[in-house]
Design a protein around this motif. Sequence first.
Motif, mmCIF file in Angstrom:
data_model
loop_
_atom_site.group_PDB
_atom_site.id
_atom_site.type_symbol
_atom_site.label_atom_id
_atom_site.label_comp_id
_atom_site.label_asym_id
_atom_site.label_seq_id
_atom_site.Cartn_x
_atom_site.Cartn_y
_atom_site.Cartn_z
ATOM 1 N N PHE A 133 0.923 -1.282 -0.038
ATOM 2 C CA PHE A 133 -0.065 -0.181 -0.158
ATOM 3 C C PHE A 133 0.894 1.247 -0.024
ATOM 4 O O PHE A 133 0.733 2.306 -0.739
ATOM 5 N N MET A 134 1.893 1.233 0.921
ATOM 6 C CA MET A 134 2.706 2.441 1.013
ATOM 7 C C MET A 134 3.563 2.409 -0.313
ATOM 8 O O MET A 134 3.952 3.663 -0.801
ATOM 9 N N ALA A 135 4.046 1.467 -0.719
ATOM 10 C CA ALA A 135 5.110 1.467 -1.939
ATOM 11 C C ALA A 135 4.191 1.939 -3.384
ATOM 12 O O ALA A 135 4.605 2.813 -4.109
ATOM 13 N N ASP A 136 2.861 1.548 -3.356
ATOM 14 C CA ASP A 136 1.978 2.202 -4.300
ATOM 15 C C ASP A 136 2.124 3.690 -4.313
ATOM 16 O O ASP A 136 1.862 4.298 -5.524
ATOM 17 N N GLU A 137 1.587 4.027 -3.177
ATOM 18 C CA GLU A 137 1.478 5.198 -2.982
ATOM 19 C C GLU A 137 2.702 6.302 -3.425
ATOM 20 O O GLU A 137 2.388 7.120 -3.895
ATOM 21 N N LEU A 138 3.859 5.675 -3.123
ATOM 22 C CA LEU A 138 5.139 6.414 -3.500
ATOM 23 C C LEU A 138 5.445 6.360 -5.050
ATOM 24 O O LEU A 138 6.489 6.918 -5.435
ATOM 25 N N GLY A 139 4.728 5.328 -5.746
ATOM 26 C CA GLY A 139 5.322 4.704 -7.168
ATOM 27 C C GLY A 139 6.349 4.170 -6.964
ATOM 28 O O GLY A 139 7.305 3.945 -8.080
ATOM 29 N N ALA A 140 6.688 3.165 -6.035
ATOM 30 C CA ALA A 140 7.879 2.611 -6.049
ATOM 31 C C ALA A 140 7.314 0.925 -6.280
ATOM 32 O O ALA A 140 6.379 0.616 -5.952
ATOM 33 N N ARG A 141 8.530 0.025 -7.178
ATOM 34 C CA ARG A 141 7.866 -1.275 -7.278
ATOM 35 C C ARG A 141 8.339 -2.093 -6.006
ATOM 36 O O ARG A 141 9.210 -1.795 -5.297
ATOM 37 N N PHE A 142 7.144 -2.799 -5.980
ATOM 38 C CA PHE A 142 7.380 -3.553 -4.629
ATOM 39 C C PHE A 142 6.633 -5.127 -4.950
ATOM 40 O O PHE A 142 5.409 -5.012 -5.510
ATOM 41 N N ASP A 143 7.242 -5.991 -4.708
ATOM 42 C CA ASP A 143 6.619 -7.362 -5.117
ATOM 43 C C ASP A 143 7.096 -8.442 -4.089
ATOM 44 O O ASP A 143 7.635 -8.041 -3.027
ATOM 45 N N ARG A 144 6.542 -9.516 -4.182
ATOM 46 C CA ARG A 144 6.795 -10.640 -3.049
ATOM 47 C C ARG A 144 8.383 -10.979 -2.756
ATOM 48 O O ARG A 144 8.611 -11.189 -1.835
ATOM 49 N N THR A 145 8.969 -10.769 -4.005
ATOM 50 C CA THR A 145 10.591 -11.238 -3.827
ATOM 51 C C THR A 145 11.225 -10.116 -2.924
ATOM 52 O O THR A 145 12.121 -10.394 -2.324
ATOM 53 N N ILE A 146 10.726 -8.927 -3.361
ATOM 54 C CA ILE A 146 11.650 -7.666 -2.497
ATOM 55 C C ILE A 146 11.004 -7.713 -1.227
ATOM 56 O O ILE A 146 11.781 -7.771 -0.043
ATOM 57 N N ASN A 147 9.725 -8.231 -0.952
ATOM 58 C CA ASN A 147 9.109 -8.362 0.496
ATOM 59 C C ASN A 147 9.983 -9.540 1.365
ATOM 60 O O ASN A 147 10.080 -9.255 2.531
ATOM 61 N N GLU A 148 10.424 -10.462 0.656
ATOM 62 C CA GLU A 148 11.016 -11.470 1.406
ATOM 63 C C GLU A 148 12.395 -10.977 2.289
ATOM 64 O O GLU A 148 12.754 -11.478 3.118
ATOM 65 N N ARG A 149 12.920 -9.883 1.737
ATOM 66 C CA ARG A 149 14.159 -9.255 2.240
ATOM 67 C C ARG A 149 13.684 -8.406 3.443
ATOM 68 O O ARG A 149 14.688 -7.935 4.199
#
Length: 221
Positions: A31-47
């Motif tokens: 939700f936060m990344a979408d608001e910022l226009g940053a790319r965020f996915d499950r792979t990044i999430n694991e970090r």
Amino acid sequence: MLKERNIAGIIFDLDGVICSTDEYHYLAWKFMADELGARFDRTINERLRGVSRMECLEIVLETYQGTLSPEEKQRYADKKNAAYQKHLLNMSPASLSEDVRHTLDTLRERGYRMAIGSSSKNTPLILKQIGLDRFFDAVADGNSITKSKPDPEVFLQAAEGLGLKPEQCLVIEDAEAGIEAAQKGGMMSAAIGYAAGLGLGDIQLQKLSDLLDCMRICAKL
Ligand code: BG6
Ligand code: MG
């Protein structure tokens, strides 16, 4: 290996081990990344597993085009936490899976001392929501540490709270950073979820109750 060590205490990570709050972290960061226009996915999430809120924000911002002041970063971290806490407030004792409840109760019956070792500052809230606020013998969390995983501080604090030496403790973790923290702290580790998928830790669990068979070899029966 567990037998040789004579494990007397078990230190559980919270998010992604005791409860599925790791998914709520993902939803709130998305939700936060979408608001910022940053790319965020499950792979990044694991970090993000096991690391502090502000360190997570820095990872989320890696694909953000602009720059944020420290005050703006704090505002986004607070906003993420508010979105996250909305999910937490919907949790109840029913959110605890039967498998986790049975495992905790059985380990208690077998006489193990048990602690939480979590990087989360929301640990007290989560434990209260799921009805485990008085269950553990010790709690070390994001409110009591100065360095988050992979630093071993949180697990060393938890072991101390249990009155045990690190080598008498087994850490249960879903995060790569958490397994590393356990190793640095001189503790054995059992990986579950994401970390188990990577083959990390001294043993890998498909589900928490697999621990019961692993512990049986050193149970004080
Ligand atoms: C850990 C999570 O348990 O807690 C991390 O795995 C999270 O993803 C960290 O960033 C801090 O959580 P909180 O609740 O203090 O923002
Ligand atoms: Mg975790």
